[in-house]
Scaffold this motif. Structure first.
Motif, PDB file in Angstrom:
ATOM      1  N   GLU B  24      83.175  87.166 -50.635  1.00 15.52           N
ATOM      2  CA  GLU B  24      81.972  88.006 -50.597  1.00 15.52           C
ATOM      3  C   GLU B  24      81.164  87.644 -49.355  1.00 15.52           C
ATOM      4  O   GLU B  24      81.007  86.466 -49.043  1.00 15.52           O
ATOM      5  N   VAL B  52      85.242 100.089 -45.342  1.00 12.73           N
ATOM      6  CA  VAL B  52      85.432 100.230 -46.787  1.00 12.73           C
ATOM      7  C   VAL B  52      86.544 101.233 -47.078  1.00 12.73           C
ATOM      8  O   VAL B  52      86.677 102.251 -46.390  1.00 12.73           O
ATOM      9  N   ASN B  53      87.334 100.907 -48.103  1.00 15.95           N
ATOM     10  CA  ASN B  53      88.441 101.743 -48.572  1.00 15.95           C
ATOM     11  C   ASN B  53      89.576 101.883 -47.566  1.00 15.95           C
ATOM     12  O   ASN B  53      90.397 102.815 -47.676  1.00 15.95           O
ATOM     13  N   ARG B  68      89.274  96.930 -50.829  1.00 16.25           N
ATOM     14  CA  ARG B  68      87.964  96.902 -50.140  1.00 16.25           C
ATOM     15  C   ARG B  68      87.143  98.075 -50.689  1.00 16.25           C
ATOM     16  O   ARG B  68      86.947  99.099 -50.043  1.00 16.25           O
ATOM     17  N   GLU B  69      86.673  97.900 -51.905  1.00 15.82           N
ATOM     18  CA  GLU B  69      85.885  98.947 -52.564  1.00 15.82           C
ATOM     19  C   GLU B  69      84.419  98.884 -52.188  1.00 15.82           C
ATOM     20  O   GLU B  69      83.692  99.876 -52.295  1.00 15.82           O
ATOM     21  N   LYS B  70      83.979  97.715 -51.766  1.00 13.47           N
ATOM     22  CA  LYS B  70      82.600  97.536 -51.332  1.00 13.47           C
ATOM     23  C   LYS B  70      82.594  96.835 -49.988  1.00 13.47           C
ATOM     24  O   LYS B  70      83.478  96.023 -49.699  1.00 13.47           O
ATOM     25  N   LYS B  71      81.597  97.093 -49.189  1.00 10.39           N
ATOM     26  CA  LYS B  71      81.514  96.471 -47.865  1.00 10.39           C
ATOM     27  C   LYS B  71      81.448  94.950 -47.978  1.00 10.39           C
ATOM     28  O   LYS B  71      81.966  94.242 -47.138  1.00 10.39           O
ATOM     29  N   GLU B  72      80.806  94.469 -49.031  1.00 11.45           N
ATOM     30  CA  GLU B  72      80.564  93.041 -49.150  1.00 11.45           C
ATOM     31  C   GLU B  72      81.768  92.260 -49.659  1.00 11.45           C
ATOM     32  O   GLU B  72      81.794  91.037 -49.562  1.00 11.45           O
ATOM     33  N   SER B  73      82.737  92.927 -50.234  1.00 14.40           N
ATOM     34  CA  SER B  73      83.769  92.228 -50.980  1.00 14.40           C
ATOM     35  C   SER B  73      85.181  92.565 -50.504  1.00 14.40           C
ATOM     36  O   SER B  73      85.497  93.739 -50.267  1.00 14.40           O
TER      37      SER B  73
END
Lengths: 114, 115
Positions: B24, B52-53, B68-73
């Protein structure tokens, strides 16, 4: 493919002395970047210094400086006034071309003796 | 403080088991990377994501998967197809895609071992 070679698996230096770590690389690119990363015992990688190939001037960061010889494809790191906290694994890395990765050398383990 | 958080610090995998390593970042960086480090070796790229994605295979992607569904994770799954998973795994990020000229920010790593 680009390759990065660090010919010194281990080096040692006395505290307050100067040490130079060697790195050579192979590339057909004309524009690229070179890096030195430090990995202390905590194992978290930290950027030490970065050199842009199109700049003739050698990069410096406080006690850390590089000797960049583009024709010879050499990129050595000089650490002046070595401190105990400089003890770490040092990795040379190459970044260039159209891919999105850095190519790392195998590292040089630096020991600083008090 | 901004940075990259990897968890867990140590992870053990049983034969035939999938395990997931967490990464994260709160640096608002677009690009994220997973590297594998073996003793006496440099870092080798497993996967990277520029946005993302979207993600791409690195040099040693076989036996690994990411999302990579979220920018942070940017979690990494080590599947049972990876026959030699014992290594130190480092997650990294950069402000912009294109790590060839960007400073990489690294997490503190996860040591994965096989039981």
């Amino acid at each position: 493919a680009q390759t990065v070679t660090q010919s010194q698996p281990e080096m040692s230096v006395q505290e307050a002395e100067t040490v130079t770590l060697s790195c050579t690389y192979d590339t057909s690119e004309s524009d690229y970047y070179l890096f030195w990363y430090k990995q202390p015992p905590s194992r978290q990688m930290i950027l030490v210094i970065r050199q842009e190939a199109y700049k003739q001037q050698n990069a410096t960061e406080n006690r850390f400086s590089v000797n960049f010889q583009k024709a010879a494809k050499s990129f050595s790191l000089k650490i002046s006034d070595s401190q105990l906290g400089d003890a770490a694994m040092y990795f040379c890395a190459y970044g260039g071309g159209s891919n999105y990765k850095l190519t790392f050398g195998k590292g040089t383990l630096l020991t600083v003796n008090p | 403080d901004g940075g990259i958080t990897q968890s867990p610090k140590y992870l053990f995998r049983k034969e035939g088991q999938n395990v997931t390593l967490s990464c994260e970042q709160n640096l608002n960086h677009d690009a994220m990377y997973w590297y594998r480090q073996d003793p006496g070796q440099g870092l080798r790229l497993i996967y990277y994501s520029q946005i993302v994605n979207d993600f791409q295979k690195g040099d040693i992607a076989e036996g690994y998967s990411v999302s990579r569904e979220k920018k942070e994770s940017f979690p990494l799954t080590v599947t049972s197809a990876q026959k030699n998973p014992t290594a130190f795994y480092l997650c990294a990020s950069s402000i912009l895609p294109g790590a060839t000229n960007e400073k990489l920010f690294f997490g503190s790593g996860t040591q994965l071992s096989v039981l």
